[in-house]
Design a protein around this motif. Structure first.
Motif, PDB file in Angstrom:
ATOM      1  N   LEU A  56      -4.858   5.175   0.313  1.00 42.26           N
ATOM      2  CA  LEU A  56      -5.150   5.797   1.601  1.00 42.26           C
ATOM      3  C   LEU A  56      -6.426   5.232   2.226  1.00 42.26           C
ATOM      4  O   LEU A  56      -6.485   5.010   3.443  1.00 42.26           O
ATOM      5  N   TYR A  57      -7.445   4.998   1.404  1.00 43.42           N
ATOM      6  CA  TYR A  57      -8.729   4.552   1.945  1.00 43.42           C
ATOM      7  C   TYR A  57      -8.747   3.055   2.238  1.00 43.42           C
ATOM      8  O   TYR A  57      -9.148   2.627   3.323  1.00 43.42           O
ATOM      9  N   PHE A  58      -8.316   2.247   1.270  1.00 41.78           N
ATOM     10  CA  PHE A  58      -8.437   0.801   1.420  1.00 41.78           C
ATOM     11  C   PHE A  58      -7.237   0.158   2.109  1.00 41.78           C
ATOM     12  O   PHE A  58      -7.318  -0.992   2.534  1.00 41.78           O
ATOM     13  N   GLY A  59      -6.133   0.892   2.224  1.00 43.41           N
ATOM     14  CA  GLY A  59      -4.951   0.321   2.854  1.00 43.41           C
ATOM     15  C   GLY A  59      -5.173  -0.096   4.291  1.00 43.41           C
ATOM     16  O   GLY A  59      -4.546  -1.031   4.793  1.00 43.41           O
ATOM     17  N   TRP A 100       0.826  -1.208   0.000  1.00 42.76           N
ATOM     18  CA  TRP A 100       0.000   0.000   0.000  1.00 42.76           C
ATOM     19  C   TRP A 100       0.861   1.259   0.000  1.00 42.76           C
ATOM     20  O   TRP A 100       0.563   2.231  -0.701  1.00 42.76           O
ATOM     21  N   ARG A 101       1.934   1.269   0.786  1.00 42.74           N
ATOM     22  CA  ARG A 101       2.806   2.452   0.834  1.00 42.74           C
ATOM     23  C   ARG A 101       3.522   2.650  -0.503  1.00 42.74           C
ATOM     24  O   ARG A 101       3.683   3.788  -0.974  1.00 42.74           O
ATOM     25  N   ALA A 102       3.983   1.562  -1.098  1.00 48.25           N
ATOM     26  CA  ALA A 102       4.633   1.669  -2.406  1.00 48.25           C
ATOM     27  C   ALA A 102       3.658   2.194  -3.454  1.00 48.25           C
ATOM     28  O   ALA A 102       4.035   2.964  -4.344  1.00 48.25           O
ATOM     29  N   LEU A 103       2.400   1.808  -3.325  1.00 53.95           N
ATOM     30  CA  LEU A 103       1.383   2.301  -4.253  1.00 53.95           C
ATOM     31  C   LEU A 103       1.224   3.812  -4.134  1.00 53.95           C
ATOM     32  O   LEU A 103       1.079   4.517  -5.146  1.00 53.95           O
TER      33      LEU A 103
END
Length: 441
Positions: free
Chosen positions: A419-422, A311-314
């Motif tokens: 941000l939302y689904f992570g 998620w952070r890499a995204l």
């Protein structure tokens, strides 16, 4: 709060590297068979449509046949995914490449409009539909196959390397087109040489089928068969019923991935020829540079996933996407003379292509994984990739910055999705769910 696992990830064994290399190479050959069409879109538009038709309309119809291959992806992908979840990943993984190679070979030997009239574009359309069905089964099966073979803590690298292999198919197409532009005159290509890359694709297909016979079934699928007497009867029904929440982030991220590939590989080479009057040889050479660095960017993105989480890499690569494409089009509009460098930076900035698979594979449990990925990926890809090229080509006369604005929008979509689904969608890789922090890494 779940503790983060800080122990070093296990190393890839020789067998792991062999499996990953064979999967990536086979995928590259299959993607070549699918994408070579776009590198010869201008030539095919002259060969398969009436000569008195306006050039822009012929090109638009040629791209229309190209994107029809995307529309066929859901049908083939969903059907093949059902059997992948029932019978195993390996069988479907091998079948898809054969289904891709045969139509490519037939395109290389088929008659043109001058020979059989309107039957020529109709046959071409039918063959592209078959290729679309094949690639619809290839990508979800490939992601699942590699992720389920990879050691824990190395899945990001494995999927990034696989994506580099798949995008290497784009490079093979660009290099083939570059070589033909150097060896033959435009008239010779129009007369007969355009057939060579499609015939070569048929040979690549035979090689790909042979390579995949050496692969073994994934440990995760074998573990599922040991634990369950019967597989899930209808995996897609389970996806739509019990795992609906995962469909939204999977669909949105597919659109982000698709946009990066379409702009970098499909639209920009054509725009450079039409709007900026670059020669075909120069255009193909520049696009080859961009694809090489896209390959590198996918591997680097996969390594980053293993370090900081998917998620952070995204989030990071969603920010980089519009910046890289913006630099590329600024160099084209400003005629700075460093387009090759700008194309290289744009390729690196499209590393989101190497991040998205790590999220997608983790959104669905193993027993329905291929069906879940295949449904969301292929439906979203079909809708998005079938309309985006046509819309961008149609809007390009209005402004050369259309692609930059489009990538800015998609970067925002990727960032907001992360941000939302992570925090709401735990990533699952094995047979049983794992804690979100460990799974994400």
């Amino acid at each position: 709060m779940t503790a983060i696992d800080t122990s070093p990830p296990p190393r890839f064994s020789r067998s792991d590297h062999r499996t990953l290399g064979l999967a990536a190479l086979g995928g590259a050959l299959e993607i070549y068979d699918f994408i070579i069409f776009v590198f010869f879109a201008l030539t095919l538009s002259q060969l398969f449509f009436p000569p008195d038709m306006p050039e822009w309309l012929r090109l638009l119809q040629s791209f229309g046949i190209f994107v029809t291959g995307y529309l066929a992806r859901p049908l083939g992908g969903i059907l093949m995914a059902h059997f992948a979840d029932h019978l195993g990943r390996k069988r479907v993984f091998s079948l898809s490449i054969l289904m891709m190679a045969l139509p490519c070979l037939l395109i290389g030997v088929m008659p043109t409009y001058a020979d059989i009239g309107y039957a020529a574009p109709l046959i071409l359309l039918a063959l592209r539909i078959l290729q679309g069905a094949a690639v619809g089964g290839e990508v979800p099966s490939a992601w699942t196959f590699v992720a389920e073979h990879a050691p824990v803590g190395r899945r990001g690298y494995a999927l990034g390397f696989l994506q580099a292999g798949l995008t290497f198919g784009y490079l093979l197409g660009a290099l083939t087109a570059t070589l033909l532009a150097q060896l033959f005159t435009p008239q010779e290509i129009l007369d007969y040489a355009w057939r060579y890359p499609f015939l070569l694709g048929g040979v690549f297909g035979v090689v790909g089928v042979w390579l995949r016979r050496w692969l073994s079934e994934t440990p995760v699928f074998l573990a599922l068969r040991e634990q369950r007497a019967q597989p899930v009867a209808f995996p897609l029904r389970s996806v739509l019923g019990r795992h609906r929440r995962a469909l939204i982030p999977a669909g949105l991220l597919t659109c982000v991935l698709t946009s990066a590939v379409v702009v970098l590989v499909v639209i920009t080479p054509t725009v450079m020829q039409q709007r900026f009057a670059m020669s075909a040889g120069h255009t193909f050479a520049l696009s080859s540079v961009g694809i090489v660095f896209l390959n590198i960017g996918c591997v680097l993105a996969g390594l980053l996933v293993d370090r900081i989480g998917a998620w952070r890499a995204l989030m990071l690569y969603s920010l980089l996407l519009p910046l890289g494409i913006g630099a590329l089009y600024a160099s084209l509009v400003g005629q700075w003379g460093v387009t090759w460098l700008a194309y290289a930076l744009a390729g690196l900035s499209c590393g989101v292509v190497g991040v998205v698979p790590s999220v997608m594979v983790g959104l669905f449990p193993a027993e329905i994984r291929v069906s879940g990925i295949s449904f969301t990926y292929n439906v979203a890809y079909a809708l998005w990739a079938s309309t985006t090229p046509l819309a961008l080509i149609a809007l390009m006369p209005w402004s050369p910055w259309v692609c930059v604005g489009f990538c800015l929008i998609m970067g925002v979509v990727g960032l907001l999705t992360a941000l939302y689904f992570g925090r709401r969608e735990p990533l699952v890789f094995g047979v049983e769910p794992m804690p979100i922090m460990c799974a994400d890494k």
